[in-house]
Design an enzyme around this catalytic site. Structure first.
Site, PDB file in Angstrom:
ATOM      1  CD  GLU A  63       4.265  38.997  21.740  1.00 44.80           C
ATOM      2  OE1 GLU A  63       4.532  37.785  21.723  1.00 44.80           O
ATOM      3  OE2 GLU A  63       3.738  39.555  22.730  1.00 44.80           O
ATOM      4  CD  GLU A  83       8.322  38.351  25.265  1.00 41.12           C
ATOM      5  OE1 GLU A  83       7.357  39.069  24.983  1.00 41.12           O
ATOM      6  OE2 GLU A  83       9.383  38.343  24.590  1.00 41.12           O
TER       7      GLU A  83
END
Length: 211
Positions: A63, A83
């Site tokens: 990210e 995730e």
């Protein structure tokens, strides 16, 4: 932007400490946007940012890399958003930036399976700009940065703004923004110097002066 050492660019937050803390915040109603030092927030960063990636670029690390403008990678790097494997989603911009960088199907495959991809695959789908030798990674990043620095600073900032804001707008709105930014640039001292330098067959000397 690069990682310390060669094993990882960044492997994200510690699931044993960071995510329990985030869960507690959510339960208390105090959950806030993940920012990674402000890099992944929707703020406008006018300066170009280059990520020099070696090793694992996972979860929050990916990210962070996706918040950069240009991504260079070594062949041994790995990329992934794992995730969902742990019951949460990529909350630092992963679900929003990845589909803007690669085709949606590829983005969904990475996000929904949680599986990592190789540097070669990342290059194929457009997640990284190019793969370079490990010993050349930082030199290549600095060369790209130097090439950008040689250009008109106002033009670089305006071009980045046009691209970033245009991506979230309708084509006509993006074209209107582009035209407005071009008008501003044409009135700048930098534009005058650039055109003069071209006519005189010399390198321009930009000062970053708007008018």
């Amino acid at each position: 932007m690069t990682g310390a050492g060669g094993r990882a660019f960044c492997s994200g937050g510690d699931l044993k400490t960071y995510m329990p803390w985030r869960r507690q915040l959510a339960q208390e109603g105090n959950e806030s946007t993940i920012s990674f030092g402000g890099m992944t927030l929707p703020h406008e960063i006018t300066k170009p940012v280059i990520a020099a990636i070696q090793g694992y670029c996972i979860a929050g690390g990916l990210e962070l890399a996706m918040a950069c403008d240009i991504r260079l990678s070594t062949a041994d790097s790995k990329f992934g958003l794992a995730e969902v494997r742990w019951g949460v989603l990529p909350g630092g911009g992963g679900t929003q930036r990845l589909p803007r960088l690669v085709p949606v199907g590829y983005a969904l495959e990475m996000i929904l399976t949680g599986e990592s991809i190789t540097a070669q695959r990342a290059e194929q789908i457009g997640l990284v700009n190019r793969i370079v030798e490990a010993g050349d990674l930082l030199d290549t990043a600095f060369k790209v940065a130097q090439r950008i620095v040689e250009n008109g600073p106002l033009a670089v900032q305006a071009a980045k703004k046009a691209v970033q804001q245009g991506l979230s707008a309708a084509l006509q709105d993006g074209l209107t923004l582009e035209a407005a930014l071009q008008r501003q640039l044409l009135q700048s001292e930098d534009a005058q110097e650039g055109l003069k330098a071209f006519a005189e067959r010399r390198s321009p000397v930009f000062k970053g002066v708007a008018s």
